[in-house]
Design an enzyme around this catalytic site. Structure first.
Site, PDB file in Angstrom:
ATOM      1  N   ARG A 180    -105.493   8.221 -28.651  1.00  0.00           N
ATOM      2  CA  ARG A 180    -106.001   7.960 -27.002  1.00  0.00           C
ATOM      3  C   ARG A 180    -107.830   7.763 -27.775  1.00  0.00           C
ATOM      4  O   ARG A 180    -108.969   7.467 -27.433  1.00  0.00           O
ATOM      5  CB  ARG A 180    -106.797   8.706 -26.207  1.00  0.00           C
ATOM      6  CG  ARG A 180    -104.950   9.136 -25.510  1.00  0.00           C
ATOM      7  CD  ARG A 180    -104.563   7.208 -25.108  1.00  0.00           C
ATOM      8  NE  ARG A 180    -103.170   7.667 -24.204  1.00  0.00           N
ATOM      9  CZ  ARG A 180    -102.219   8.404 -24.784  1.00  0.00           C
ATOM     10  NH1 ARG A 180    -102.307   7.844 -26.106  1.00  0.00           N
ATOM     11  NH2 ARG A 180    -101.016   8.372 -23.900  1.00  0.00           N
ATOM     12  N   SER A 251    -103.663   7.473 -15.723  1.00  0.00           N
ATOM     13  CA  SER A 251    -103.688   8.963 -16.894  1.00  0.00           C
ATOM     14  C   SER A 251    -105.075   8.545 -16.219  1.00  0.00           C
ATOM     15  O   SER A 251    -105.985   8.160 -17.715  1.00  0.00           O
ATOM     16  CB  SER A 251    -102.908   8.935 -17.650  1.00  0.00           C
ATOM     17  OG  SER A 251    -101.629   8.867 -17.658  1.00  0.00           O
ATOM     18  N   GLU A 347    -109.873  10.290 -19.686  1.00  0.00           N
ATOM     19  CA  GLU A 347    -109.984   8.744 -20.383  1.00  0.00           C
ATOM     20  C   GLU A 347    -109.971   8.124 -20.330  1.00  0.00           C
ATOM     21  O   GLU A 347    -109.970   6.417 -21.063  1.00  0.00           O
ATOM     22  CB  GLU A 347    -107.627   9.221 -20.227  1.00  0.00           C
ATOM     23  CG  GLU A 347    -106.976   7.798 -21.000  1.00  0.00           C
ATOM     24  CD  GLU A 347    -105.688   7.914 -21.226  1.00  0.00           C
ATOM     25  OE1 GLU A 347    -105.146   7.372 -21.522  1.00  0.00           O
ATOM     26  OE2 GLU A 347    -104.503   9.136 -20.833  1.00  0.00           O
TER      27      GLU A 347
END
Length: 352
Positions: A180, A251, A347
């Site tokens: 990520r 998420s 995130e």
């Protein structure tokens, strides 16, 4: 640029540049937060982007480039300029007996790209089906799902330095991809705006179906790009909320990566704790498991809550503000830290 003016520039039947003031971002964030930006600018090609970047007023203002806002949380109104690309198009840049190179405009919806590749029989991104957002943002974020990450198929990225206005073509290794993460998310260098992404896809794909419950979903199907895509879409629709119906950014937290020693301590206390190898003797622990064990799955506080089918997703039940969502996320972070000694990292990017 004239301050205080709302305008669009028209040439024939095409709208080439859109500039608006006090613009609602409701349709540009999947959390459906009712935030506004002082200025909103939308460009349709690289020439228009350069016109904006060279503008004296633009260079004096705080600015942020966004895609469809599928990974953003507007905590407050944005007192600056929001930039958005309308650069689209999917073209075959090169081809061999085994591979194709697809050059894609940054504003192309990511799932449209996956659908196109699968329809052509080109593999490498089928497991990334139904991930929301635009292609440029997907490359910046290094999206991933079911054992695949976009970094595995990135060939080059075309981007403009927001300070020097120079165009640079990044090769894969120059993007510094990690979980990520990419070069484009780092804050210790000049900011770049992605305009095109080139993917290297395979004509004879090697399937990845042993991750999570994908193997189970495919057990009665003939293995193909289409069957994998269909299975991924079915799984995601069953466990993830549609942002059009329930505001969310997918998420919310990254899965924490801990030392083997730390994981061993947790394993002794919680024998059932799941994990995945993360390389270099480190262990990835599912954030959803940690959050669920703290009792947050399905919890609702006012207009904010955790999705009842997936503990990793924070949802807006109607009229939540960005600040309310951020406060709720902080409660989760603090509770997980107190119980497990692990600090969750969002995130989702906060914009204030």
């Amino acid at each position: 640029m004239t301050k205080g003016v709302i305008r669009s520039v028209f040439v024939g039947e095409f709208v080439f540049m859109k500039i608006e003031q006090n613009f609602s971002l409701l349709d540009y964030n999947t959390f459906r937060v009712k935030a506004k930006t002082r200025w909103f600018m939308e460009y349709s090609d690289e020439d228009e982007l350069l016109r904006i970047l060279r503008d004296e007023y633009f260079r004096e203002c705080l600015s942020l480039h966004i895609g469809s806002g599928s990974n953003l949380l507007f905590v407050n109104n944005f007192n600056g300029i929001i930039l958005h690309s309308r650069i689209k198009g999917i073209e075959l840049a090169d081809e061999t007996a085994d591979e194709v190179l697809l050059r894609i405009g940054a504003a192309e919806l990511w799932d449209d790209v996956v659908s196109f590749a699968v329809s052509k029989g080109w593999g490498g991104i089928e497991n990334l089906s139904l991930i929301p957002g635009e292609t440029g943002a997907a490359a910046v974020q290094n999206i991933g799902a079911y054992g695949m990450e976009i970094k595995d198929v990135i060939d080059t990225i075309e981007a403009y330095n927001q300070l020097t206005n120079e165009k640079r073509i990044f090769k894969n290794h120059e993007c510094k991809y990690a979980y990520r993460h990419s070069f484009f998310k780092e804050i210790d260098h000049d900011p770049y705006i992605v305009t095109y992404v080139t993917l290297r896809l395979q004509k004879h794909p090697a399937f990845k179906t042993d991750y999570g419950n994908l193997c189970e979903a495919l057990k009665d199907s003939e293995l193909s790009l289409s069957s994998v895509r269909d299975a991924v879409i079915e799984i995601r629709r069953k466990k993830l909320p549609d942002p059009a119906e329930l505001g969310n950014a997918g998420s919310f937290f990254m899965n924490p990566v801990e030392s083997a020693e730390k994981f061993g301590e947790l394993k002794a206390l919680y024998p059932e704790i799941p994990s995945y190898p993360a390389g270099e003797g480190r262990v990835k622990i599912p954030a959803a498991w940690l959050i669920e064990r703290c009792g947050f799955k399905g919890m609702r506080v006012g207009n904010v809550g955790v999705y009842d089918k997936q503990a990793l997703i924070i949802v807006n039940h109607g009229n939540a503000t960005g600040d309310e969502i951020a406060t709720f996320a902080d409660t989760i972070i603090n509770t997980v830290n107190e119980k497990f000694g692990i600090t969750l990292t969002p995130e989702v990017r906060y914009v204030e």
